[in-house]
Scaffold this motif. Structure first.
Motif, PDB file in Angstrom:
ATOM      1  N   ILE A 353       1.000  10.859 -14.456  1.00 24.66           N
ATOM      2  CA  ILE A 353       0.315  10.991 -15.744  1.00 24.66           C
ATOM      3  C   ILE A 353      -0.647   9.829 -15.962  1.00 24.66           C
ATOM      4  O   ILE A 353      -1.737   9.993 -16.519  1.00 24.66           O
ATOM      5  N   VAL A 354      -0.248   8.634 -15.544  1.00 27.42           N
ATOM      6  CA  VAL A 354      -1.146   7.480 -15.535  1.00 27.42           C
ATOM      7  C   VAL A 354      -1.326   7.046 -14.086  1.00 27.42           C
ATOM      8  O   VAL A 354      -0.472   7.309 -13.226  1.00 27.42           O
ATOM      9  N   ALA A 355      -2.428   6.401 -13.792  1.00 28.32           N
ATOM     10  CA  ALA A 355      -2.690   5.968 -12.422  1.00 28.32           C
ATOM     11  C   ALA A 355      -1.657   4.931 -11.995  1.00 28.32           C
ATOM     12  O   ALA A 355      -1.382   3.975 -12.721  1.00 28.32           O
ATOM     13  N   GLU A 356      -1.099   5.130 -10.809  1.00 34.67           N
ATOM     14  CA  GLU A 356      -0.111   4.206 -10.260  1.00 34.67           C
ATOM     15  C   GLU A 356      -0.543   3.829  -8.844  1.00 34.67           C
ATOM     16  O   GLU A 356      -0.608   4.682  -7.955  1.00 34.67           O
ATOM     17  N   ILE A 357      -0.844   2.548  -8.669  1.00 37.11           N
ATOM     18  CA  ILE A 357      -1.374   2.058  -7.390  1.00 37.11           C
ATOM     19  C   ILE A 357      -0.439   0.986  -6.848  1.00 37.11           C
ATOM     20  O   ILE A 357       0.001   0.092  -7.568  1.00 37.11           O
ATOM     21  N   ASP A 358      -0.121   1.101  -5.565  1.00 33.56           N
ATOM     22  CA  ASP A 358       0.783   0.183  -4.886  1.00 33.56           C
ATOM     23  C   ASP A 358       0.066  -0.356  -3.647  1.00 33.56           C
ATOM     24  O   ASP A 358      -0.650   0.381  -2.957  1.00 33.56           O
ATOM     25  N   THR A 359       0.251  -1.655  -3.374  1.00 32.19           N
ATOM     26  CA  THR A 359      -0.424  -2.284  -2.240  1.00 32.19           C
ATOM     27  C   THR A 359       0.538  -3.206  -1.509  1.00 32.19           C
ATOM     28  O   THR A 359       1.536  -3.674  -2.077  1.00 32.19           O
ATOM     29  N   THR A 360       0.233  -3.471  -0.249  1.00 31.35           N
ATOM     30  CA  THR A 360       1.030  -4.413   0.522  1.00 31.35           C
ATOM     31  C   THR A 360       0.165  -5.117   1.558  1.00 31.35           C
ATOM     32  O   THR A 360      -0.828  -4.562   2.039  1.00 31.35           O
ATOM     33  N   ILE A 361       0.549  -6.352   1.868  1.00 30.34           N
ATOM     34  CA  ILE A 361      -0.008  -7.129   2.970  1.00 30.34           C
ATOM     35  C   ILE A 361       1.168  -7.638   3.790  1.00 30.34           C
ATOM     36  O   ILE A 361       2.137  -8.163   3.224  1.00 30.34           O
ATOM     37  N   GLN A 362       1.099  -7.472   5.105  1.00 25.85           N
ATOM     38  CA  GLN A 362       2.153  -7.937   5.990  1.00 25.85           C
ATOM     39  C   GLN A 362       1.530  -8.714   7.150  1.00 25.85           C
ATOM     40  O   GLN A 362       0.539  -8.268   7.737  1.00 25.85           O
ATOM     41  N   TYR A 363       2.137  -9.846   7.465  1.00 28.85           N
ATOM     42  CA  TYR A 363       1.627 -10.692   8.541  1.00 28.85           C
ATOM     43  C   TYR A 363       2.511 -10.658   9.784  1.00 28.85           C
ATOM     44  O   TYR A 363       2.266 -11.398  10.732  1.00 28.85           O
ATOM     45  N   ASP A 364       3.520  -9.780   9.789  1.00 28.05           N
ATOM     46  CA  ASP A 364       4.365  -9.650  10.970  1.00 28.05           C
ATOM     47  C   ASP A 364       4.522  -8.197  11.416  1.00 28.05           C
ATOM     48  O   ASP A 364       5.454  -7.844  12.110  1.00 28.05           O
ATOM     49  N   GLN A 365       3.586  -7.344  10.983  1.00 26.20           N
ATOM     50  CA  GLN A 365       3.490  -5.967  11.462  1.00 26.20           C
ATOM     51  C   GLN A 365       2.016  -5.599  11.635  1.00 26.20           C
ATOM     52  O   GLN A 365       1.136  -6.219  11.024  1.00 26.20           O
ATOM     53  N   VAL A 366       1.767  -4.571  12.432  1.00 26.57           N
ATOM     54  CA  VAL A 366       0.400  -4.158  12.715  1.00 26.57           C
ATOM     55  C   VAL A 366      -0.026  -2.955  11.872  1.00 26.57           C
ATOM     56  O   VAL A 366      -1.197  -2.588  11.863  1.00 26.57           O
ATOM     57  N   LEU A 367       0.934  -2.348  11.145  1.00 24.84           N
ATOM     58  CA  LEU A 367       0.626  -1.247  10.241  1.00 24.84           C
ATOM     59  C   LEU A 367       1.730  -1.209   9.190  1.00 24.84           C
ATOM     60  O   LEU A 367       2.912  -1.378   9.527  1.00 24.84           O
ATOM     61  N   CYS A 368       1.358  -0.994   7.901  1.00 23.73           N
ATOM     62  CA  CYS A 368       2.365  -1.020   6.837  1.00 23.73           C
ATOM     63  C   CYS A 368       1.929  -0.123   5.689  1.00 23.73           C
ATOM     64  O   CYS A 368       0.741   0.157   5.500  1.00 23.73           O
ATOM     65  N   PHE A 369       2.944   0.333   4.902  1.00 23.94           N
ATOM     66  CA  PHE A 369       2.683   1.211   3.776  1.00 23.94           C
ATOM     67  C   PHE A 369       3.615   0.847   2.613  1.00 23.94           C
ATOM     68  O   PHE A 369       4.808   0.621   2.818  1.00 23.94           O
ATOM     69  N   GLY A 374       6.495   0.084  -5.529  1.00 24.25           N
ATOM     70  CA  GLY A 374       5.920  -1.227  -5.272  1.00 24.25           C
ATOM     71  C   GLY A 374       6.721  -2.060  -4.308  1.00 24.25           C
ATOM     72  O   GLY A 374       6.750  -3.290  -4.410  1.00 24.25           O
ATOM     73  N   ALA A 375       7.367  -1.411  -3.338  1.00 20.99           N
ATOM     74  CA  ALA A 375       8.119  -2.099  -2.290  1.00 20.99           C
ATOM     75  C   ALA A 375       7.547  -1.703  -0.935  1.00 20.99           C
ATOM     76  O   ALA A 375       6.722  -0.788  -0.832  1.00 20.99           O
ATOM     77  N   LEU A 376       7.973  -2.377   0.116  1.00 21.03           N
ATOM     78  CA  LEU A 376       7.557  -2.012   1.463  1.00 21.03           C
ATOM     79  C   LEU A 376       8.337  -0.779   1.900  1.00 21.03           C
ATOM     80  O   LEU A 376       9.566  -0.810   1.973  1.00 21.03           O
ATOM     81  N   LEU A 377       7.639   0.319   2.173  1.00 24.23           N
ATOM     82  CA  LEU A 377       8.289   1.581   2.526  1.00 24.23           C
ATOM     83  C   LEU A 377       8.426   1.759   4.024  1.00 24.23           C
ATOM     84  O   LEU A 377       9.472   2.194   4.516  1.00 24.23           O
ATOM     85  N   SER A 378       7.374   1.457   4.784  1.00 21.38           N
ATOM     86  CA  SER A 378       7.444   1.613   6.241  1.00 21.38           C
ATOM     87  C   SER A 378       6.533   0.589   6.899  1.00 21.38           C
ATOM     88  O   SER A 378       5.527   0.169   6.309  1.00 21.38           O
TER      89      SER A 378
END
Length: 431
Positions: A353-369, A374-378
């Motif tokens: 209903i309202v915009a929900e945006i989640d972000t992540t930065i990881q320095y020990d993986q080559v791909l992340c989501f 708002g947590a690290l999912l994969s």
């Protein structure tokens, strides 16, 4: 003769005034081509957030006077989606807002013998981490940036890159684009659509990742798309799941390359590219069981030893041609060894209903989501860099079975061989 590669991060802070500089030094080579990327989050360590706007983009530079960037914006928490995009020829990092204003610019100030320097041309409204990848070395003989405007008709379009050669295997075109049809260096309010693409040749050497949020939607309408036989695309504006701009490289020309546009809809939507010649390059894709911890996917049979790898994905199976799926989820990253890698991920959630945006930065993986909470999912890591390829491993098993991921890898020629066994060659080509 050889090519060289390095990657890193810069922390661009909202408090840093105009003319603030950031210097990267100590590289063993002078950069010839540099790629930049950002997602809206800032942290020098692993981080996840469910409370920042999506400010994502890609930039390229081959000199202080020859550079490009594209950026998209989607606001977190409004009751109606608030989005925008921009394409620039006078900076390497750009941010915009949902009102058609250009509100942050970072330019390249110098390319030095052991690195480069960036300078703030316009202060950013939010702290941002900027990833960079740099290529150099005496083997790179061509480094060109340029623009692609969506054509008025489908079919073949040729683009100039002086020094490219027909049939060569040592060439790459890196691409990015946005929904904007405004003049270059002018922002535009509208859908937040952006894509990342790579191509090193025809057929299965094209990969693309797209995300889009429909501007002004009361209930969020966000979509994504990823395939292994296209290098350029954009999702239909203002609703629907069609991918109404789709193109693939079908050949390298003498002094250029050819894209076949299987679909187009909005004349002059903006794309940028960086073209490099030298060394060896391979774009391709694979699948991995992202829902199984420690599952692996191996790319092998390359005719060179990889110096590094760049990955893209959307934590989903490969999209059907011309059919986007729910959620604007984009992840990208890079690495040069099992201990040197970094990644970013952004999720603009669908049907909220309202915009929900989640972000992540990881320095020990080559791909992340990130997850919707708002947590690290994969997350995915490099488990091996081999003499003829590389292996990716599932570190955090939050993905899906047969998950599609695309790669660009590169190195120095060390043997002659045939098509790598780890690269899929589709029987179809873009129409």
């Amino acid at each position: 003769m050889a090519i060289s590669y390095a990657h890193g991060a810069i922390q661009w802070l909202a408090a840093d005034g105009v003319s603030t500089t950031y210097t990267v030094s100590g590289l063993s080579f002078q950069p010839v081509g540099i790629r930049f990327s950002w997602c809206g989050l800032q942290n020098a360590a692993d981080a996840v957030s469910g409370a920042v706007n999506s400010r994502r983009g890609v930039g390229f530079a081959v000199s202080t006077s020859s550079r490009r960037s594209v950026g998209s914006f989607s606001q977190d928490t409004p009751t109606a989606a608030n989005c925008g995009t921009v394409a620039c020829s006078d900076c390497v990092v750009v941010t915009t807002d949902g009102a058609g204003a250009l509100d942050g610019m970072l330019d390249i100030n110098a390319i030095n013998s052991d690195g480069f320097q960036l300078i703030v041309d316009d202060m950013t409204p939010a702290n941002l981490t900027i990833f960079w990848e740099a290529w150099g070395g005496p083997d790179i003989t061509v480094a060109v940036v340029g623009d692609i405007a969506e054509p008025a008709a489908t079919g073949d379009q040729d683009y100039a890159v002086t020094g490219f050669r027909s049939g060569a295997t040592n060439q790459v075109v890196m691409l990015a684009g946005v929904q904007s049809v405004a003049a270059v260096n002018t922002a535009e309010a509208g859908d937040s659509g952006m894509y990342i693409g790579y191509t090193t040749g025809p057929n299965g050497q094209n990969i693309v990742l797209i995300g889009n949020s429909d501007d002004a939607s009361g209930t969020m309408d966000t979509d994504g798309y990823a395939r292994g036989d296209e290098c350029l695309g954009m999702i239909v504006i203002a609703g629907g799941t069609g991918v109404n701009a789709r193109a693939a490289l079908t050949r390298f020309n003498d002094d250029g390359f050819r894209l076949n546009w299987a679909a187009r809809a909005t004349t002059n939507r903006r794309s940028i590219f960086m073209a490099l010649k030298g060394g060896e390059w391979r774009a391709g894709d694979y699948t991995i069981d992202g829902n199984t911890g420690s599952a692996t996917a191996t790319v092998s049979g390359l005719t060179f030893t990889p110096l590094g790898v760049s990955l893209i994905g959307r934590m989903a199976t490969e999209s059907a041609s011309n059919s986007a799926g729910a959620n604007d989820r984009m992840g990208w990253g890079c690495g040069s060894s099992t201990s040197s890698r970094r990644s970013m991920g952004v999720l603009d959630e669908d049907a909220t209903i309202v915009a929900e945006i989640d972000t992540t930065i990881q320095y020990d993986q080559v791909l992340c989501f990130p997850s919707t909470a708002g947590a690290l999912l994969s997350a995915y890591d490099i488990s091996q860099m081999n003499s003829d390829g590389f292996q990716i491993i599932v570190d955090v098993a939050g993905g899906v079975a047969s998950e599609w991921q695309g790669y660009l890898t590169f190195g120095n020629l060390n043997s002659q061989g045939t098509m790598p066994v780890g690269v899929r060659m589709p029987t179809r080509m873009a129409a």
